[in-house]
Design a protein around this motif. Structure first.
Motif, PDB file in Angstrom:
ATOM      1  N   THR A   1      -1.776  18.731  -2.383  1.00 27.16           N
ATOM      2  CA  THR A   1      -2.248  18.924  -1.013  1.00 27.16           C
ATOM      3  C   THR A   1      -3.771  18.929  -0.949  1.00 27.16           C
ATOM      4  N   SER A   2      -4.410  19.004  -2.104  1.00 24.33           N
ATOM      5  CA  SER A   2      -5.870  19.027  -2.147  1.00 24.33           C
ATOM      6  C   SER A   2      -6.405  17.607  -2.305  1.00 24.33           C
ATOM      7  N   LYS A   3      -7.122  17.124  -1.290  1.00 23.84           N
ATOM      8  CA  LYS A   3      -7.695  15.782  -1.336  1.00 23.84           C
ATOM      9  C   LYS A   3      -8.676  15.668  -2.489  1.00 23.84           C
TER      10      LYS A   3
ATOM     11  N   ASP B   1      -4.219  11.358 -12.993  1.00 22.80           N
ATOM     12  CA  ASP B   1      -2.994  12.085 -13.320  1.00 22.80           C
ATOM     13  C   ASP B   1      -1.791  11.173 -13.132  1.00 22.80           C
ATOM     14  N   GLU B   2      -0.848  11.243 -14.065  1.00 19.58           N
ATOM     15  CA  GLU B   2       0.321  10.370 -14.005  1.00 19.58           C
ATOM     16  C   GLU B   2       1.175  10.631 -12.768  1.00 19.58           C
ATOM     17  N   GLY B   3       1.269  11.901 -12.352  1.00 22.18           N
ATOM     18  CA  GLY B   3       2.041  12.214 -11.156  1.00 22.18           C
ATOM     19  C   GLY B   3       1.413  11.632  -9.902  1.00 22.18           C
ATOM     20  N   ILE B   4       0.107  11.737  -9.801  1.00 23.95           N
ATOM     21  CA  ILE B   4      -0.602  11.173  -8.651  1.00 23.95           C
ATOM     22  C   ILE B   4      -0.464   9.654  -8.645  1.00 23.95           C
ATOM     23  N   GLU B   5      -0.505   9.046  -9.823  1.00 28.11           N
ATOM     24  CA  GLU B   5      -0.335   7.591  -9.907  1.00 28.11           C
ATOM     25  C   GLU B   5       1.038   7.174  -9.394  1.00 28.11           C
ATOM     26  N   ALA B   6       2.088   7.895  -9.798  1.00 25.95           N
ATOM     27  CA  ALA B   6       3.441   7.571  -9.337  1.00 25.95           C
ATOM     28  C   ALA B   6       3.546   7.745  -7.822  1.00 25.95           C
ATOM     29  N   PHE B   7       2.981   8.842  -7.316  1.00 25.98           N
ATOM     30  CA  PHE B   7       3.030   9.102  -5.882  1.00 25.98           C
ATOM     31  C   PHE B   7       2.269   8.034  -5.100  1.00 25.98           C
ATOM     32  N   GLY B   8       1.279   7.433  -5.743  1.00 29.72           N
ATOM     33  CA  GLY B   8       0.474   6.419  -5.074  1.00 29.72           C
ATOM     34  C   GLY B   8       1.282   5.235  -4.575  1.00 29.72           C
ATOM     35  N   TYR B   9       2.387   4.908  -5.238  1.00 32.13           N
ATOM     36  CA  TYR B   9       3.231   3.805  -4.767  1.00 32.13           C
ATOM     37  C   TYR B   9       3.774   4.107  -3.376  1.00 32.13           C
ATOM     38  N   LEU B  10       4.176   5.347  -3.151  1.00 34.33           N
ATOM     39  CA  LEU B  10       4.715   5.724  -1.851  1.00 34.33           C
ATOM     40  C   LEU B  10       3.614   5.829  -0.799  1.00 34.33           C
ATOM     41  N   VAL B  11       2.438   6.281  -1.207  1.00 32.12           N
ATOM     42  CA  VAL B  11       1.317   6.350  -0.272  1.00 32.12           C
ATOM     43  C   VAL B  11       0.957   4.954   0.230  1.00 32.12           C
ATOM     44  N   ARG B  12       0.873   4.004  -0.694  1.00 33.13           N
ATOM     45  CA  ARG B  12       0.532   2.627  -0.293  1.00 33.13           C
ATOM     46  C   ARG B  12       1.621   2.020   0.586  1.00 33.13           C
ATOM     47  N   ALA B  13       2.871   2.314   0.273  1.00 36.07           N
ATOM     48  CA  ALA B  13       3.969   1.801   1.090  1.00 36.07           C
ATOM     49  C   ALA B  13       3.924   2.400   2.494  1.00 36.07           C
ATOM     50  N   ALA B  14       3.636   3.694   2.579  1.00 35.39           N
ATOM     51  CA  ALA B  14       3.537   4.340   3.888  1.00 35.39           C
ATOM     52  C   ALA B  14       2.417   3.721   4.720  1.00 35.39           C
TER      53      ALA B  14
ATOM     54  N   ARG C   1       4.116   5.751  13.757  1.00 34.83           N
ATOM     55  CA  ARG C   1       2.961   6.116  14.581  1.00 34.83           C
ATOM     56  C   ARG C   1       1.762   6.419  13.670  1.00 34.83           C
ATOM     57  N   PRO C   2       0.538   6.252  14.167  1.00 35.93           N
ATOM     58  CA  PRO C   2      -0.650   6.504  13.342  1.00 35.93           C
ATOM     59  C   PRO C   2      -0.658   7.924  12.797  1.00 35.93           C
ATOM     60  N   ALA C   3      -0.911   8.035  11.495  1.00 37.85           N
ATOM     61  CA  ALA C   3      -0.955   9.334  10.814  1.00 37.85           C
ATOM     62  C   ALA C   3      -1.565   9.101   9.443  1.00 37.85           C
ATOM     63  N   PRO C   4      -2.120  10.142   8.810  1.00 36.29           N
ATOM     64  CA  PRO C   4      -2.625   9.979   7.439  1.00 36.29           C
ATOM     65  C   PRO C   4      -1.485   9.537   6.517  1.00 36.29           C
ATOM     66  N   GLU C   5      -1.714   8.473   5.782  1.00 35.51           N
ATOM     67  CA  GLU C   5      -0.631   7.944   4.944  1.00 35.51           C
ATOM     68  C   GLU C   5      -0.167   8.934   3.886  1.00 35.51           C
ATOM     69  N   PHE C   6      -1.082   9.799   3.414  1.00 35.83           N
ATOM     70  CA  PHE C   6      -0.655  10.804   2.436  1.00 35.83           C
ATOM     71  C   PHE C   6       0.371  11.735   3.045  1.00 35.83           C
ATOM     72  N   ASP C   7       0.126  12.190   4.280  1.00 31.60           N
ATOM     73  CA  ASP C   7       1.049  13.117   4.928  1.00 31.60           C
ATOM     74  C   ASP C   7       2.422  12.479   5.113  1.00 31.60           C
ATOM     75  N   VAL C   8       2.431  11.232   5.539  1.00 38.18           N
ATOM     76  CA  VAL C   8       3.695  10.518   5.733  1.00 38.18           C
ATOM     77  C   VAL C   8       4.425  10.356   4.402  1.00 38.18           C
ATOM     78  N   ALA C   9       3.679   9.948   3.378  1.00 33.19           N
ATOM     79  CA  ALA C   9       4.288   9.746   2.059  1.00 33.19           C
ATOM     80  C   ALA C   9       4.850  11.049   1.507  1.00 33.19           C
ATOM     81  N   ALA C  10       4.144  12.155   1.718  1.00 34.14           N
ATOM     82  CA  ALA C  10       4.606  13.446   1.212  1.00 34.14           C
ATOM     83  C   ALA C  10       5.901  13.874   1.900  1.00 34.14           C
ATOM     84  N   GLN C  11       6.021  13.591   3.202  1.00 26.16           N
ATOM     85  CA  GLN C  11       7.264  13.908   3.900  1.00 26.16           C
ATOM     86  C   GLN C  11       8.411  13.063   3.361  1.00 26.16           C
ATOM     87  N   LEU C  12       8.155  11.777   3.160  1.00 27.10           N
ATOM     88  CA  LEU C  12       9.188  10.890   2.629  1.00 27.10           C
ATOM     89  C   LEU C  12       9.586  11.315   1.219  1.00 27.10           C
TER      90      LEU C  12
END
Length: 232
Positions: free
Chosen positions: A123-125, A133-146, A156-167
């Motif tokens: 949650t910390s930008k 970090d390997e975990g952040i790298e893996a999560f990055g695939y979902l962030v880019r997809a979002a 709807r427009p929203a920070p892609e990190f927030d959307v990816a974290a919900q997904l």
């Protein structure tokens, strides 16, 4: 006489041995004595190369994230970014189903010998941007997809990190329950739970029901054509 293996080689062997022990016997099997026997070394090998079981568990978790990234990286982008998100979820699911014990350690749900893998506060930008970090790298695939789905106007427009974290939260929750056996053991949960969940999330994030349903159908049909029937 065979050359003495390097420290890097021994560490890699210990991690692979740890993953095998987890797969075969669960977290209780991950012991220094058993690890040493797996690679034909003394128990001191664990402490010499990792300093203790805690650091070994951390490295096992990092390897789990690396394997997850490798599988997510196999998902090719298509003209339908919303369908691609479900395809990433299916690749995520397959990774965990193939070795649930490894991923229980990776995500901190299992603590071999009382050792819990170190986790990153995503949650910390500042943390996300400062760490490799390997975990952040893996999560990055979902962030880019979002971001692709938002840019396409489907969400709807929203920070892609927030959307990816919900997904991610929804998908990981589903997979955790399925692997625990709550949805049976034949993959029926994908049709009855995961696909409707993906559709509902898409609508909640701004997609239309018709578009979300169409994207889900495109993704699951393409996945089955490539991977075959879904099951555990």
């Amino acid at each position: 006489m065979s050359p003495k293996p390097s420290g890097t080689e021994v560490k890699a062997k210990l991690v692979e041995a740890a993953i095998r022990l987890l797969s075969d016997g669960g977290p209780e099997a991950l012991q220094a004595r058993k690890l040493a026997a797996e690679i034909g070394a003394s128990t001191m090998a664990v402490y010499t190369h990792f300093g203790g079981m805690g650091a070994l568990v951390d490295e096992v978790a990092r390897e789990g994230f690396r394997r997850l990234s490798a599988n997510l990286g196999e998902v090719r982008e298509t003209a339908d970014p919303a369908a691609d998100i479900l395809t990433l979820a299916l690749a995520y699911r397959r990774t965990v189903v193939d070795n649930p014990q490894l991923y229980a350690v990776t995500f901190g749900q299992s603590q071999p010998n009382g050792q819990k893998a170190a986790l990153v506060d995503m949650t910390s930008k500042e943390t996300r941007e400062s760490l490799s970090d390997e975990g952040i790298e893996a999560f990055g695939y979902l962030v880019r997809a979002a971001k692709r789905v938002i840019d396409a106007g489907r969400f709807r427009p929203a920070p892609e990190f927030d959307v990816a974290a919900q997904l991610w939260s929804a998908v990981h929750g589903y997979i955790t329950l399925e692997v625990a056996g709550h949805f049976g053991d034949s993959g029926n949960g994908v049709d009855h739970i995961l696909i409707p969940l993906a559709t509902a999330l898409g609508v909640g994030l701004g997609d239309t029901y018709e578009a979300a349903t169409r994207s889900a159908r495109i993704s699951i049909e393409a996945w089955r054509a490539k991977e075959g029937n879904i099951g555990t």
